[in-house]
Design a protein around this motif. Structure first.
Motif, mmCIF file in Angstrom:
data_model
loop_
_atom_site.group_PDB
_atom_site.id
_atom_site.type_symbol
_atom_site.label_atom_id
_atom_site.label_comp_id
_atom_site.label_asym_id
_atom_site.label_seq_id
_atom_site.Cartn_x
_atom_site.Cartn_y
_atom_site.Cartn_z
ATOM 1 N N GLY A 111 8.197 -0.907 0.838
ATOM 2 C CA GLY A 111 9.529 -0.767 1.610
ATOM 3 C C GLY A 111 9.212 -0.232 2.982
ATOM 4 N N GLN A 112 8.268 -0.966 3.657
ATOM 5 C CA GLN A 112 7.913 -0.415 5.105
ATOM 6 C C GLN A 112 8.963 -0.879 6.020
ATOM 7 O OE1 GLN A 112 4.209 -1.446 4.806
ATOM 8 N NE2 GLN A 112 3.451 0.360 4.180
ATOM 9 N N LEU A 113 9.304 -0.180 7.163
ATOM 10 C CA LEU A 113 10.272 -0.690 8.228
ATOM 11 C C LEU A 113 9.259 -1.855 8.849
ATOM 12 C CD1 LEU A 113 11.829 2.019 10.439
ATOM 13 C CD2 LEU A 113 12.870 0.175 9.252
ATOM 14 N N PRO A 114 9.746 -2.897 9.270
ATOM 15 C CA PRO A 114 9.238 -3.893 10.205
ATOM 16 C C PRO A 114 8.354 -3.346 11.245
ATOM 17 C CG PRO A 114 11.134 -4.403 10.311
ATOM 18 C CD PRO A 114 11.273 -3.272 9.483
ATOM 19 N N GLN A 115 7.152 -3.778 11.804
ATOM 20 C CA GLN A 115 6.428 -2.957 12.853
ATOM 21 C C GLN A 115 6.798 -3.646 14.384
ATOM 22 O OE1 GLN A 115 4.466 -0.254 12.125
ATOM 23 N NE2 GLN A 115 5.559 -0.237 10.276
ATOM 24 N N ALA A 116 7.338 -4.880 14.124
ATOM 25 C CA ALA A 116 7.623 -5.438 15.414
ATOM 26 C C ALA A 116 8.612 -4.693 16.342
ATOM 27 C CB ALA A 116 8.142 -6.879 15.315
ATOM 28 N N ASP A 117 8.329 -5.019 17.590
ATOM 29 C CA ASP A 117 9.212 -4.208 18.633
ATOM 30 C C ASP A 117 10.404 -4.211 18.583
ATOM 31 O OD1 ASP A 117 9.763 -2.848 20.915
ATOM 32 O OD2 ASP A 117 9.813 -4.583 22.153
ATOM 33 N N ARG A 118 11.053 -5.601 18.447
ATOM 34 C CA ARG A 118 12.409 -5.773 18.195
ATOM 35 C C ARG A 118 12.651 -6.907 16.915
ATOM 36 N NH1 ARG A 118 14.811 -7.374 23.831
ATOM 37 N NH2 ARG A 118 13.260 -8.603 23.828
ATOM 38 N N PRO A 119 12.484 -6.395 15.612
ATOM 39 C CA PRO A 119 12.213 -7.283 14.626
ATOM 40 C C PRO A 119 13.695 -7.970 14.289
ATOM 41 C CG PRO A 119 12.343 -4.832 13.776
ATOM 42 C CD PRO A 119 12.274 -4.950 15.243
ATOM 43 N N GLU A 120 13.583 -9.101 13.938
ATOM 44 C CA GLU A 120 14.733 -9.807 13.374
ATOM 45 C C GLU A 120 14.936 -9.936 11.753
ATOM 46 O OE1 GLU A 120 15.540 -13.789 15.557
ATOM 47 O OE2 GLU A 120 14.185 -12.948 17.327
ATOM 48 N N GLY A 121 13.967 -9.565 11.353
ATOM 49 C CA GLY A 121 13.796 -9.491 9.822
ATOM 50 C C GLY A 121 12.985 -8.527 9.023
ATOM 51 N N GLY A 122 12.801 -8.725 7.857
ATOM 52 C CA GLY A 122 11.801 -7.551 7.128
ATOM 53 C C GLY A 122 12.516 -6.313 6.810
ATOM 54 N N PHE A 123 13.919 -6.198 6.987
ATOM 55 C CA PHE A 123 14.411 -4.847 6.835
ATOM 56 C C PHE A 123 14.761 -4.748 5.316
ATOM 57 C CE2 PHE A 123 16.056 -6.336 11.178
ATOM 58 C CZ PHE A 123 15.546 -5.102 11.799
ATOM 59 N N GLY A 124 14.954 -5.716 4.588
ATOM 60 C CA GLY A 124 15.497 -5.942 3.217
ATOM 61 C C GLY A 124 14.780 -4.805 2.167
ATOM 62 N N TRP A 125 13.418 -4.991 2.053
ATOM 63 C CA TRP A 125 12.938 -4.144 1.119
ATOM 64 C C TRP A 125 12.863 -2.804 1.463
ATOM 65 C CZ3 TRP A 125 12.625 -4.591 -3.673
ATOM 66 C CH2 TRP A 125 12.670 -5.942 -4.215
ATOM 67 N N PHE A 126 12.921 -2.534 2.967
ATOM 68 C CA PHE A 126 13.024 -1.180 3.239
ATOM 69 C C PHE A 126 14.474 -0.425 3.014
ATOM 70 C CE2 PHE A 126 14.950 1.840 6.441
ATOM 71 C CZ PHE A 126 13.709 2.723 6.185
ATOM 72 N N LEU A 127 15.340 -1.393 3.226
ATOM 73 C CA LEU A 127 16.698 -0.846 2.888
ATOM 74 C C LEU A 127 16.964 -0.558 1.279
ATOM 75 C CD1 LEU A 127 18.949 -2.930 5.063
ATOM 76 C CD2 LEU A 127 18.583 -0.536 5.267
ATOM 77 N N ILE A 128 16.372 -1.491 0.290
ATOM 78 C CA ILE A 128 16.375 -1.268 -0.958
ATOM 79 C C ILE A 128 15.645 -0.183 -1.391
ATOM 80 C CG2 ILE A 128 15.588 -2.362 -3.328
ATOM 81 C CD1 ILE A 128 15.611 -5.173 -1.752
ATOM 82 N N HIS A 129 14.504 0.118 -1.024
ATOM 83 C CA HIS A 129 13.726 1.431 -1.262
ATOM 84 C C HIS A 129 14.240 2.664 -0.748
ATOM 85 C CE1 HIS A 129 9.967 -0.215 -3.440
ATOM 86 N NE2 HIS A 129 9.964 -1.249 -2.481
ATOM 87 N N ALA A 130 14.906 2.626 0.178
ATOM 88 C CA ALA A 130 15.695 3.751 0.963
ATOM 89 C C ALA A 130 16.917 4.056 0.213
ATOM 90 C CB ALA A 130 16.088 3.473 2.374
ATOM 91 N N LEU A 131 17.560 3.166 -0.587
ATOM 92 C CA LEU A 131 18.947 3.469 -1.107
ATOM 93 C C LEU A 131 18.932 3.456 -2.343
ATOM 94 C CD1 LEU A 131 21.142 1.403 1.425
ATOM 95 C CD2 LEU A 131 20.817 3.619 1.393
ATOM 96 N N ALA A 132 17.927 2.767 -3.321
ATOM 97 C CA ALA A 132 18.144 2.833 -4.482
ATOM 98 C C ALA A 132 16.941 3.532 -5.342
ATOM 99 C CB ALA A 132 17.812 0.967 -5.047
ATOM 100 N N ASP A 133 17.178 3.767 -6.658
ATOM 101 C CA ASP A 133 16.262 4.680 -7.346
ATOM 102 C C ASP A 133 16.050 3.748 -8.714
ATOM 103 O OD1 ASP A 133 16.457 7.145 -5.994
ATOM 104 O OD2 ASP A 133 18.751 7.246 -6.608
ATOM 105 N N GLY A 134 14.976 4.162 -9.414
ATOM 106 C CA GLY A 134 14.686 3.599 -10.810
ATOM 107 C C GLY A 134 14.036 2.078 -10.532
ATOM 108 N N LEU A 135 13.657 1.761 -9.444
ATOM 109 C CA LEU A 135 13.366 0.371 -9.241
ATOM 110 C C LEU A 135 12.239 -0.037 -10.273
ATOM 111 C CD1 LEU A 135 13.111 -0.005 -5.361
ATOM 112 C CD2 LEU A 135 14.348 -1.540 -6.864
ATOM 113 N N SER A 136 12.393 -1.056 -10.931
ATOM 114 C CA SER A 136 11.382 -1.641 -11.870
ATOM 115 C C SER A 136 11.455 -3.108 -11.750
ATOM 116 C CB SER A 136 11.351 -1.245 -13.268
ATOM 117 O OG SER A 136 12.459 -1.954 -13.964
ATOM 118 N N TYR A 137 10.288 -3.739 -11.731
ATOM 119 C CA TYR A 137 10.277 -5.204 -11.604
ATOM 120 C C TYR A 137 9.143 -5.922 -12.651
ATOM 121 C CZ TYR A 137 8.634 -9.789 -10.192
ATOM 122 O OH TYR A 137 8.296 -11.204 -10.257
ATOM 123 N N ARG A 138 9.355 -6.842 -13.406
ATOM 124 C CA ARG A 138 8.386 -7.488 -14.246
ATOM 125 C C ARG A 138 8.723 -9.215 -14.344
ATOM 126 N NH1 ARG A 138 9.337 -7.547 -20.314
ATOM 127 N NH2 ARG A 138 11.706 -7.176 -20.515
#
Lengths: 158, 115
Positions: A111-138
């Protein structure tokens, strides 16, 4: 309470079990994701306690569902998403299933922030990790299963 | 995607007349912004006061609008609702844009001139 899907868009099936739980099935498209999110808001809004909000849940679920639309299924052939929700003790728990492509490496994206100067995407997983708990995936038997919980109270100072 | 735009002093004031900028409308939002801003004043103030939900597609679209403006044009934002402000703050995009609390602040220079 029942949640009536737009009859013009019969893809959204909404089955209410009890006041605290909700089961939704819909196609992985932007329009159906929007309908599903509005349905969730309608279902849970009345039961919110003082100071509780669905804003965090809506942001997290939007990102999870958008990711499925964009990455799990081909744009030309969207598949189904099954979503089960349960509210308890000031939190909303979610289990999201789809039968599209597995996550890269069979694990949750970082969930890293996108590294581009003015990114137009890549925010999604950052927001999920920042706001949600107990994430699991299989990925099991051709199905992606993502679980998470989100608080119904915004504890972050404004 | 409903956008209301008016020339206000030296700037173009564009108000999004919808509650959501999400993946269902992000591309249309970008295209409509291009149409209303093209050839307009150098300062474009996007008023998000009616927008109660913005997802990462919507955020990406706002950044894209900033980048598609003419070289002499700049995009500023005003009237962010709490949920939208939180998305800008968490993703640090609040550092990329000039954000005014309300339209009064956004056009403060203009109203001073009129008085």
């Amino acid at each position: 309470m029942t949640c009536i899907a737009d009859p013009a868009r019969p893809g959204l099936a909404c089955e209410t079990e009890t006041g605290s739980s909700l089961k939704l099935g819909f196609w992985a498209t932007g329009t159906e994701v929007r309908l599903a999110l509005l349905c969730i808001r309608r279902h849970y809004a009345a039961g919110l306690g003082p100071g509780e909000t669905l804003d965090i849940a809506e942001t997290v679920l939007a990102e999870v569902l958008n990711n499925i639309c964009e990455h799990a299924y081909p744009a030309a052939a969207p598949g189904r998403i099954d979503l089960r929700l349960l509210s308890c003790c000031g939190r909303l728990g979610a289990e999201v299933r789809d039968t599209g492509r597995a996550m890269p490496g069979n694990r949750l994206p970082a969930g890293q922030l996108p590294q581009a100067d003015r990114p137009e995407g890549g925010f999604g997983w950052f927001l999920i990790h920042a706001l949600a708990d107990g994430l699991s995936y299989r990925h099991y038997a051709g199905t992606n299963i993502l679980r998470l919980t989100v608080p119904l109270r915004d504890t972050e100072a404004a | 995607m409903e956008l209301l735009s008016e020339i206000r002093a030296d700037a173009l004031h564009v108000t999004v007349g919808e509650a959501r900028i999400d993946s269902a409308v992000a591309i249309r939002f970008k295209e409509r912004m291009r149409e209303v801003a093209i050839g307009g004043p150098s300062r474009v103030v996007l008023d998000l006061g009616q927008v109660t939900f913005l997802d990462s597609s919507g955020l990406g679209a706002v950044v894209a609008v900033m980048k598609l403006l003419a070289p002499g044009q700049r995009l500023e934002l005003c009237c962010l609702t709490p949920t939208v402000a939180k998305v800008f703050r968490l993703t640090r995009m609040d550092r990329v844009f000039t954000i005014h609390d309300d339209a009064g602040a956004a056009f403060a220079v203009a109203s001073d001139c009129r008085e």
